[in-house]
Design an enzyme around this catalytic site. Sequence first.
Site, PDB file in Angstrom:
ATOM      1  N   ASP A 178     -11.540  -9.161   4.545  1.00 29.20           N
ATOM      2  CA  ASP A 178     -12.844  -9.174   3.884  1.00 29.20           C
ATOM      3  C   ASP A 178     -13.380 -10.602   3.782  1.00 29.20           C
ATOM      4  O   ASP A 178     -14.578 -10.840   3.903  1.00 29.20           O
ATOM      5  CB  ASP A 178     -12.763  -8.565   2.472  1.00 29.20           C
ATOM      6  CG  ASP A 178     -13.145  -7.090   2.457  1.00 29.20           C
ATOM      7  OD1 ASP A 178     -12.816  -6.384   3.440  1.00 29.20           O
ATOM      8  OD2 ASP A 178     -13.772  -6.636   1.484  1.00 29.20           O
ATOM      9  N   ASP A 218      -5.788  -6.893   3.975  1.00 25.03           N
ATOM     10  CA  ASP A 218      -6.972  -6.269   3.383  1.00 25.03           C
ATOM     11  C   ASP A 218      -7.871  -7.348   2.796  1.00 25.03           C
ATOM     12  O   ASP A 218      -9.077  -7.381   3.034  1.00 25.03           O
ATOM     13  CB  ASP A 218      -6.554  -5.274   2.294  1.00 25.03           C
ATOM     14  CG  ASP A 218      -7.765  -4.608   1.662  1.00 25.03           C
ATOM     15  OD1 ASP A 218      -8.650  -4.171   2.424  1.00 25.03           O
ATOM     16  OD2 ASP A 218      -7.841  -4.539   0.424  1.00 25.03           O
ATOM     17  N   LYS A 259       3.828 -15.347   1.765  1.00 21.72           N
ATOM     18  CA  LYS A 259       3.896 -15.934   0.417  1.00 21.72           C
ATOM     19  C   LYS A 259       5.373 -16.113   0.075  1.00 21.72           C
ATOM     20  O   LYS A 259       5.877 -15.587  -0.927  1.00 21.72           O
ATOM     21  CB  LYS A 259       3.173 -14.982  -0.564  1.00 21.72           C
ATOM     22  CG  LYS A 259       3.035 -15.485  -1.979  1.00 21.72           C
ATOM     23  CD  LYS A 259       2.015 -16.601  -2.144  1.00 21.72           C
ATOM     24  CE  LYS A 259       2.049 -17.147  -3.559  1.00 21.72           C
ATOM     25  NZ  LYS A 259       1.181 -18.342  -3.733  1.00 21.72           N
ATOM     26  N   ASP A 293      -2.542 -17.834   0.109  1.00 24.95           N
ATOM     27  CA  ASP A 293      -3.599 -18.433  -0.716  1.00 24.95           C
ATOM     28  C   ASP A 293      -4.235 -19.627  -0.002  1.00 24.95           C
ATOM     29  O   ASP A 293      -5.456 -19.790   0.027  1.00 24.95           O
ATOM     30  CB  ASP A 293      -3.085 -18.796  -2.124  1.00 24.95           C
ATOM     31  CG  ASP A 293      -1.790 -19.604  -2.109  1.00 24.95           C
ATOM     32  OD1 ASP A 293      -1.162 -19.747  -1.041  1.00 24.95           O
ATOM     33  OD2 ASP A 293      -1.409 -20.117  -3.189  1.00 24.95           O
ATOM     34  N   TYR A 297       0.815  -1.223   0.000  1.00 26.64           N
ATOM     35  CA  TYR A 297       0.000   0.000   0.000  1.00 26.64           C
ATOM     36  C   TYR A 297       0.845   1.267   0.000  1.00 26.64           C
ATOM     37  O   TYR A 297       0.454   2.275  -0.569  1.00 26.64           O
ATOM     38  CB  TYR A 297      -0.887   0.044   1.261  1.00 26.64           C
ATOM     39  CG  TYR A 297      -2.242  -0.579   1.093  1.00 26.64           C
ATOM     40  CD1 TYR A 297      -2.369  -1.868   0.605  1.00 26.64           C
ATOM     41  CD2 TYR A 297      -3.388   0.114   1.453  1.00 26.64           C
ATOM     42  CE1 TYR A 297      -3.616  -2.449   0.482  1.00 26.64           C
ATOM     43  CE2 TYR A 297      -4.641  -0.454   1.333  1.00 26.64           C
ATOM     44  CZ  TYR A 297      -4.747  -1.736   0.850  1.00 26.64           C
ATOM     45  OH  TYR A 297      -5.982  -2.298   0.732  1.00 26.64           O
TER      46      TYR A 297
HETATM   47  C1  IPM Z   1     -10.077  -1.357   4.526  1.00 22.97           C
HETATM   48  C2  IPM Z   1     -10.473  -0.646   3.271  1.00 22.97           C
HETATM   49  C3  IPM Z   1      -9.357   0.336   2.926  1.00 22.97           C
HETATM   50  C4  IPM Z   1      -8.110  -0.455   2.670  1.00 22.97           C
HETATM   51  C5  IPM Z   1      -9.655   1.254   1.740  1.00 22.97           C
HETATM   52  C6  IPM Z   1     -10.973   1.954   1.877  1.00 22.97           C
HETATM   53  C7  IPM Z   1      -8.523   2.234   1.527  1.00 22.97           C
HETATM   54  O1  IPM Z   1     -10.723  -1.526   2.236  1.00 22.97           O
HETATM   55  O2  IPM Z   1      -9.889  -0.694   5.555  1.00 22.97           O
HETATM   56  O3  IPM Z   1      -9.939  -2.583   4.491  1.00 22.97           O
HETATM   57  O4  IPM Z   1      -7.920  -0.965   1.552  1.00 22.97           O
HETATM   58  O5  IPM Z   1      -7.321  -0.582   3.596  1.00 22.97           O
HETATM   59 MN    MN Z   2     -10.543  -3.593   2.815  1.00 19.54          MN
END
Ligand code: IPM
Ligand code: MN
Length: 370
Positions: free
Chosen positions: A257, A253, A197, A229, A147
């Site tokens: 999710d 990230d 990885k 993975d 990032y």
């Molecule tokens: C998160 C979000 C952020 C990230 C975005 C909105 C910049 O997806 O906090 O996971 O990618 O870190």
């Molecule tokens: Mn995110």
Amino acid sequence: MGNTYKIAILAGDAIGPEIMAQAIRVFDILAKHRDLAFELIDAPFGAGAYFEYGKAFPEQTKAICDDADAILKGPVGLSHEESKKIPVEEQPERGAILPLRARYNTFANFRPIFLSKDMAHFSPLKPEIIKEGIDILLIRELVGGLYFGEKEQGVNEAGLRYVKEVLEYDEDQIRQVLEVGFEQARQRKKVLHNIHKSNVLMSSVFWNEVLDEVSQDYPDVEVKHLLVDAAATALCLNPGQFDVMVMENMFGDILSDQGGGILGSLGLMPSACIGPDKAYYEPSHGSAPDIAGMNIANPYSMIGSVAMMLDMSFGLKAESEAVWLAMKSVFETGYSTSDLSSGESDTKIVSTIEFADLVMDELAKLIAAT
Ligand code: IPM
Ligand code: MN
């Protein structure tokens, strides 16, 4: 008079203000029943801030955050069409969130992936996979890695447009987040899953080298290595094997999710972003412009972020625990928000405000009783 805590409130965009309005009710309840005071200071942040002040993270907001004991941040961002009206560098992700993380060096991102057994019906996973529930703490490095590396774009010698994006860490950056992982593992089940990885990336080989060094200080913690993975699959097939997981920014990230996915909704994903001097708290999800203003967004992750703040910034462990308990008990008594499909016919779907009403009633009872 007891402690007064100063909190910067960055409500954000779209559903941000409506879930924030519910989450901050927790402070009223605590102030009423405890010798505590909370000073909440609203500050513009995100796309709305850009349209009003020309900056997604305006100077006055920086000053308010600098001065606060902790920061509570709602989701930011607008629809794809609306976002296009904002210059790329001021779009809320690049213009607000990443600079906020960088400003306070919030290198350790705590993302609990939690579902009690009695909330298991929210998960898309089968009961025989969930067993006693899901209880994972994912720790994501938040201010380095892919990032924050150098970025470059141009035309190469062959005349082709190209892009380059660097994944860079120094050993201190890796060490400090690993130490957080080991400390958490030590306080929990003494098992740390290191996600990497290293079969492909040099950055992971180096990460693991630093991990071997750090692990010397934690002989009581067992380290388990897993490729990122494979970890994605394992989270679906056997989430019970995980307790504390630690990983690079981008890996975190994506896998966090997926964590929301196995719970049944990103609406169940609060988070804490911890730096050496300051911490901020935010839901892991986006601002859901498609449902903004409809009073149907799930405020759990926003309220959960308050719970994390109480514990991690203010040391109010019992109060934090009460917030979690209150939310859990509302879901366990058969209520649901519209993001959570349960497949059970006797679940009652409640609005943002109704959910918060139920939680706050329960919380007030718990707090008054102790
Ligand atoms: C998160 C979000 C952020 C990230 C975005 C909105 C910049 O997806 O906090 O996971 O990618 O870190
Ligand atoms: Mn995110």
